[in-house]
Scaffold this motif. Structure first.
Motif, PDB file in Angstrom:
ATOM      1  N   LYS A  17       0.827  -1.210   0.000  1.00 39.20           N
ATOM      2  CA  LYS A  17       0.000   0.000   0.000  1.00 39.20           C
ATOM      3  C   LYS A  17       0.860   1.259   0.000  1.00 39.20           C
ATOM      4  O   LYS A  17       0.557   2.235  -0.686  1.00 39.20           O
ATOM      5  N   PHE A  18       1.952   1.231   0.754  1.00 40.39           N
ATOM      6  CA  PHE A  18       2.870   2.359   0.797  1.00 40.39           C
ATOM      7  C   PHE A  18       3.477   2.605  -0.582  1.00 40.39           C
ATOM      8  O   PHE A  18       3.536   3.744  -1.060  1.00 40.39           O
ATOM      9  N   SER A  19       3.899   1.531  -1.236  1.00 41.33           N
ATOM     10  CA  SER A  19       4.481   1.641  -2.572  1.00 41.33           C
ATOM     11  C   SER A  19       3.463   2.183  -3.575  1.00 41.33           C
ATOM     12  O   SER A  19       3.784   3.061  -4.386  1.00 41.33           O
ATOM     13  N   GLU A  20       2.241   1.666  -3.507  1.00 40.23           N
ATOM     14  CA  GLU A  20       1.191   2.138  -4.415  1.00 40.23           C
ATOM     15  C   GLU A  20       0.884   3.614  -4.172  1.00 40.23           C
ATOM     16  O   GLU A  20       0.672   4.378  -5.118  1.00 40.23           O
ATOM     17  N   MET A  21       0.864   4.018  -2.914  1.00 35.67           N
ATOM     18  CA  MET A  21       0.615   5.421  -2.596  1.00 35.67           C
ATOM     19  C   MET A  21       1.727   6.301  -3.169  1.00 35.67           C
ATOM     20  O   MET A  21       1.455   7.360  -3.756  1.00 35.67           O
ATOM     21  N   ASN A  22       2.971   5.872  -3.008  1.00 36.36           N
ATOM     22  CA  ASN A  22       4.079   6.662  -3.556  1.00 36.36           C
ATOM     23  C   ASN A  22       3.989   6.780  -5.071  1.00 36.36           C
ATOM     24  O   ASN A  22       4.252   7.847  -5.629  1.00 36.36           O
ATOM     25  N   GLU A  23       3.633   5.680  -5.735  1.00 35.50           N
ATOM     26  CA  GLU A  23       3.476   5.736  -7.194  1.00 35.50           C
ATOM     27  C   GLU A  23       2.350   6.689  -7.580  1.00 35.50           C
ATOM     28  O   GLU A  23       2.469   7.450  -8.539  1.00 35.50           O
ATOM     29  N   GLY A  24       1.246   6.665  -6.829  1.00 33.12           N
ATOM     30  CA  GLY A  24       0.136   7.576  -7.082  1.00 33.12           C
ATOM     31  C   GLY A  24       0.538   9.032  -6.899  1.00 33.12           C
ATOM     32  O   GLY A  24       0.160   9.897  -7.689  1.00 33.12           O
ATOM     33  N   LEU A  25       1.327   9.299  -5.879  1.00 31.57           N
ATOM     34  CA  LEU A  25       1.794  10.672  -5.647  1.00 31.57           C
ATOM     35  C   LEU A  25       2.704  11.136  -6.782  1.00 31.57           C
ATOM     36  O   LEU A  25       2.634  12.297  -7.213  1.00 31.57           O
ATOM     37  N   LYS A  26       3.541  10.244  -7.283  1.00 29.10           N
ATOM     38  CA  LYS A  26       4.402  10.591  -8.428  1.00 29.10           C
ATOM     39  C   LYS A  26       3.560  10.904  -9.660  1.00 29.10           C
ATOM     40  O   LYS A  26       3.875  11.827 -10.418  1.00 29.10           O
ATOM     41  N   GLU A  27       2.473  10.145  -9.845  1.00 30.16           N
ATOM     42  CA  GLU A  27       1.563  10.421 -10.963  1.00 30.16           C
ATOM     43  C   GLU A  27       0.893  11.779 -10.798  1.00 30.16           C
ATOM     44  O   GLU A  27       0.738  12.525 -11.760  1.00 30.16           O
ATOM     45  N   ILE A  28       0.473  12.090  -9.584  1.00 32.99           N
ATOM     46  CA  ILE A  28      -0.154  13.386  -9.319  1.00 32.99           C
ATOM     47  C   ILE A  28       0.809  14.515  -9.670  1.00 32.99           C
ATOM     48  O   ILE A  28       0.421  15.511 -10.302  1.00 32.99           O
ATOM     49  N   ILE A  29       2.068  14.375  -9.289  1.00 35.61           N
ATOM     50  CA  ILE A  29       3.075  15.391  -9.606  1.00 35.61           C
ATOM     51  C   ILE A  29       3.240  15.510 -11.116  1.00 35.61           C
ATOM     52  O   ILE A  29       3.305  16.617 -11.666  1.00 35.61           O
ATOM     53  N   GLU A  30       3.293  14.374 -11.794  1.00 32.49           N
ATOM     54  CA  GLU A  30       3.441  14.372 -13.257  1.00 32.49           C
ATOM     55  C   GLU A  30       2.250  15.070 -13.921  1.00 32.49           C
ATOM     56  O   GLU A  30       2.422  15.911 -14.807  1.00 32.49           O
ATOM     57  N   TYR A  31       1.029  14.742 -13.492  1.00 31.34           N
ATOM     58  CA  TYR A  31      -0.156  15.372 -14.070  1.00 31.34           C
ATOM     59  C   TYR A  31      -0.214  16.858 -13.743  1.00 31.34           C
ATOM     60  O   TYR A  31      -0.639  17.669 -14.571  1.00 31.34           O
ATOM     61  N   SER A  32       0.230  17.230 -12.559  1.00 30.43           N
ATOM     62  CA  SER A  32       0.274  18.636 -12.193  1.00 30.43           C
ATOM     63  C   SER A  32       1.221  19.395 -13.124  1.00 30.43           C
ATOM     64  O   SER A  32       0.916  20.508 -13.565  1.00 30.43           O
ATOM     65  N   ASN A  33       2.364  18.772 -13.404  1.00 32.27           N
ATOM     66  CA  ASN A  33       3.312  19.389 -14.345  1.00 32.27           C
ATOM     67  C   ASN A  33       2.682  19.550 -15.728  1.00 32.27           C
ATOM     68  O   ASN A  33       2.874  20.573 -16.397  1.00 32.27           O
ATOM     69  N   LYS A  34       1.928  18.551 -16.174  1.00 29.39           N
ATOM     70  CA  LYS A  34       1.269  18.615 -17.487  1.00 29.39           C
ATOM     71  C   LYS A  34       0.202  19.707 -17.510  1.00 29.39           C
ATOM     72  O   LYS A  34       0.062  20.415 -18.509  1.00 29.39           O
ATOM     73  N   ILE A  35      -0.542  19.842 -16.421  1.00 31.20           N
ATOM     74  CA  ILE A  35      -1.561  20.895 -16.345  1.00 31.20           C
ATOM     75  C   ILE A  35      -0.898  22.267 -16.424  1.00 31.20           C
ATOM     76  O   ILE A  35      -1.350  23.152 -17.157  1.00 31.20           O
ATOM     77  N   THR A  36       0.186  22.440 -15.681  1.00 35.01           N
ATOM     78  CA  THR A  36       0.912  23.717 -15.704  1.00 35.01           C
ATOM     79  C   THR A  36       1.432  24.017 -17.107  1.00 35.01           C
ATOM     80  O   THR A  36       1.288  25.140 -17.608  1.00 35.01           O
ATOM     81  N   GLU A  37       2.024  23.009 -17.736  1.00 34.73           N
ATOM     82  CA  GLU A  37       2.554  23.175 -19.102  1.00 34.73           C
ATOM     83  C   GLU A  37       1.436  23.520 -20.086  1.00 34.73           C
ATOM     84  O   GLU A  37       1.570  24.434 -20.898  1.00 34.73           O
ATOM     85  N   TYR A  38       0.335  22.801 -20.002  1.00 35.58           N
ATOM     86  CA  TYR A  38      -0.808  23.074 -20.889  1.00 35.58           C
ATOM     87  C   TYR A  38      -1.337  24.492 -20.661  1.00 35.58           C
ATOM     88  O   TYR A  38      -1.631  25.214 -21.606  1.00 35.58           O
ATOM     89  N   ASN A  39      -1.445  24.861 -19.407  1.00 34.70           N
ATOM     90  CA  ASN A  39      -1.946  26.186 -19.049  1.00 34.70           C
ATOM     91  C   ASN A  39      -1.061  27.286 -19.639  1.00 34.70           C
ATOM     92  O   ASN A  39      -1.568  28.314 -20.104  1.00 34.70           O
ATOM     93  N   LEU A  40       0.234  27.074 -19.630  1.00 34.92           N
ATOM     94  CA  LEU A  40       1.158  28.080 -20.170  1.00 34.92           C
ATOM     95  C   LEU A  40       0.996  28.254 -21.679  1.00 34.92           C
ATOM     96  O   LEU A  40       1.192  29.349 -22.205  1.00 34.92           O
ATOM     97  N   HIS A  41       0.630  27.186 -22.383  1.00 36.21           N
ATOM     98  CA  HIS A  41       0.534  27.238 -23.837  1.00 36.21           C
ATOM     99  C   HIS A  41      -0.884  27.484 -24.358  1.00 36.21           C
ATOM    100  O   HIS A  41      -1.069  27.672 -25.559  1.00 36.21           O
TER     101      HIS A  41
END
Length: 121
Positions: free
Chosen positions: A73-97
């Protein structure tokens, strides 16, 4: 079980549930990289006694993980948090363009900061 990352993770989650002697043997073997013979000599027991204690401790930790699944569960949570960070970066990038929205950017930065805090904490 070979000397590996999985055992270190299991020790982090379940090590305190083992006996003091089991924990010590695992720490000597995995963390201090002592051989079974070296541990046996230091502890005044047989090499086979050390091996048996380590194998019993490993088996106990594996059984605890199979029942409780805390490390998974800890590992899955960490992977989910990494995905959230990745999607946040994509949202920021999309927003800029595509028509900058201060609110979207602020929310995205806040989501990313929260995820990083959880990941590092």
């Amino acid at each position: 079980m070979a000397k590996n990352y999985d055992t270190a993770i299991l020790m982090d989650f379940y090590g305190e549930m083992l006996t003091e002697k089991q924990r010590s043997f695992l720490e000597y073997y995995y963390n201090d990289d002592l051989s079974l013979s070296e541990i046996a000599e230091n502890e005044g027991i047989t090499r086979q006694g050390v091996r048996d204690a380590i194998k019993r401790a490993e088996t106990q930790m594996i059984e605890m993980e199979e029942r409780l699944g805390v490390a998974k569960k800890f590992s899955e949570m960490n992977e989910g948090l990494k995905e959230i960070i990745e999607y946040s970066n994509k949202i920021t990038e999309y927003n800029l363009h595509h028509g900058l929205s201060k609110e979207i950017n602020d929310y995205s930065v806040g989501i990313k900061a929260a995820a990083i805090t959880l990941l590092e904490g």
